[in-house]
Scaffold this motif. Structure first.
Motif, PDB file in Angstrom:
ATOM      1  N   TYR A   1      29.848  25.410 -28.208  1.00  0.00           N
ATOM      2  CA  TYR A   1      28.817  26.309 -27.708  1.00  0.00           C
ATOM      3  C   TYR A   1      28.113  27.000 -28.870  1.00  0.00           C
ATOM      4  CZ  TYR A   1      26.818  30.527 -25.613  1.00  0.00           C
ATOM      5  OH  TYR A   1      25.975  31.556 -25.249  1.00  0.00           O
TER       6      TYR A   1
ATOM      7  N   VAL B   1      23.983  27.184 -28.682  1.00  0.00           N
ATOM      8  CA  VAL B   1      23.230  28.374 -29.085  1.00  0.00           C
ATOM      9  C   VAL B   1      22.072  28.027 -30.012  1.00  0.00           C
ATOM     10  CG1 VAL B   1      23.362  30.558 -30.351  1.00  0.00           C
ATOM     11  CG2 VAL B   1      25.127  29.972 -28.689  1.00  0.00           C
TER      12      VAL B   1
ATOM     13  N   LEU C   1      19.196  26.262 -28.080  1.00  0.00           N
ATOM     14  CA  LEU C   1      18.368  27.126 -27.245  1.00  0.00           C
ATOM     15  C   LEU C   1      17.499  28.055 -28.077  1.00  0.00           C
ATOM     16  CD1 LEU C   1      20.995  27.993 -24.495  1.00  0.00           C
ATOM     17  CD2 LEU C   1      18.989  26.517 -24.235  1.00  0.00           C
TER      18      LEU C   1
ATOM     19  N   ASN D   1      17.671  31.056 -18.024  1.00  0.00           N
ATOM     20  CA  ASN D   1      19.077  31.240 -17.701  1.00  0.00           C
ATOM     21  C   ASN D   1      19.662  30.019 -17.004  1.00  0.00           C
ATOM     22  OD1 ASN D   1      18.713  33.761 -18.768  1.00  0.00           O
ATOM     23  ND2 ASN D   1      19.868  34.797 -17.183  1.00  0.00           N
TER      24      ASN D   1
ATOM     25  N   HIS E   1      20.288  27.559 -19.807  1.00  0.00           N
ATOM     26  CA  HIS E   1      21.503  27.957 -20.522  1.00  0.00           C
ATOM     27  C   HIS E   1      22.740  27.524 -19.744  1.00  0.00           C
ATOM     28  CE1 HIS E   1      24.703  31.031 -21.355  1.00  0.00           C
ATOM     29  NE2 HIS E   1      24.375  30.764 -22.597  1.00  0.00           N
TER      30      HIS E   1
ATOM     31  N   TRP F   1      21.801  36.675 -20.906  1.00  0.00           N
ATOM     32  CA  TRP F   1      21.583  35.229 -20.810  1.00  0.00           C
ATOM     33  C   TRP F   1      22.821  34.607 -20.154  1.00  0.00           C
ATOM     34  CZ3 TRP F   1      18.682  32.543 -25.411  1.00  0.00           C
ATOM     35  CH2 TRP F   1      17.978  31.433 -24.913  1.00  0.00           C
TER      36      TRP F   1
END
Length: 276
Positions: free
Chosen positions: A15, A20, A23, A119, A122, A175
């Motif tokens: 992640y 991260v 994004l 969101n 994500h 988020w």
């Protein structure tokens, strides 16, 4: 309507190292990494919106890495306003000095639909790249559900276990929370934090059984093993999942109606995109 609360084995390192930056770079340039482009182009209820979002970001980018002070470097909420956990309201930024405020979709009263779209992206990225096995904890609950157990067992207000459960409840407040008020990613723990949570919960008076999924299923199906108290049984599942995750160098994530299956049932995720 409600949502199923689950705790997942969470590949925090993946992640942090892949999702991260992917994004953040999308926000900065509007150009997705190849793996993220697969998600953007996949057939889903957000597919067209994600494509529109990427196009809009190319015209009006936002540099979170350079300017954001209310999100941590793993996108956790670190703002100074208390999180409203009762209603699950998604937090927005109110930093008037931020040079990105006119472009950032997370600034107060900005593009609400854009925040929902981001969101959802994500969540899809996390679910398909970082989540492993999970355990059902209860219907429409958050880690606040365990406060009565902690109070009965005399856990001090300053005990580290309370802060770790708080992180599972609130790190996703910006988020992560979704717009149905109960569902979404509520929070997560790093690998060291997950080991600390497992050790802290192991000191409490919770049901004792082998740290396996089969044993948790037995406890769930026979309430007598937990004294008929679902609060206690559910918290024991958090302990066991943290123990399982820590043993394999993973973190944990609390999600309500967050599942890899929900995001992959309409498209095939490439092998490289599945959690190892």
């Amino acid at each position: 309507m409600g949502a199923d609360a689950e705790i997942h084995v969470f590949d925090y390192d993946r992640y942090r190292d892949e999702v991260v930056p992917g994004l953040v770079e999308l926000l900065r340039t509007g150009t997705p990494a190849p793996w993220l482009d697969e998600v953007l182009k996949a057939p889903s209820e957000y597919g067209d919106y994600w494509q529109e979002l990427a196009a809009a970001l190319r015209e009006s980018p936002t540099d979170l890495a350079q300017h954001c002070t209310w999100l941590g470097d793993d996108l956790r909420y670190i703002g100074d306003r208390p999180v409203d956990r009762l209603t699950g309201n998604q937090m927005t930024c109110n930093e008037l000095s931020c040079p990105e405020r006119e472009r950032c979709r997370y600034f107060q009263d900005q593009d609400r639909h854009g925040v929902e779209t981001l969101n959802a992206l994500h969540e899809a990225a996390v679910a398909t790249r970082c989540l492993g096995p999970s355990r059902f904890l209860g219907r429409t609950i958050t880690p606040d559900y365990y406060r009565p157990v902690l109070e009965r067992q005399g856990v001090p207000a300053t005990a580290p276990v309370r802060g770790l459960l708080e992180a599972l409840a609130t790190r996703g407040a910006a988020w992560g929370y979704q717009f149905g008020r109960t569902e979404g990613i509520h929070g997560w723990l790093t690998v060291p934090e997950t080991a600390l949570l497992a050790a802290a919960l192991d000191e409490l008076d919770l049901p004792r059984y082998e740290p396996t999924f089969a044993a948790m299923s037995t406890v769930a199906s026979d309430g007598r093993l937990a004294g008929g108290d679902w609060h206690v049984a559910s918290l024991s599942f958090v302990r066991t999942m943290a123990t399982i995750a820590a043993a394999s160098g993973q973190g944990v994530l609390w999600g309500n109606d967050v599942s890899p299956t929900l995001w992959t049932e309409t498209w095939a995720v490439p092998a490289a995109g599945r959690p190892s």
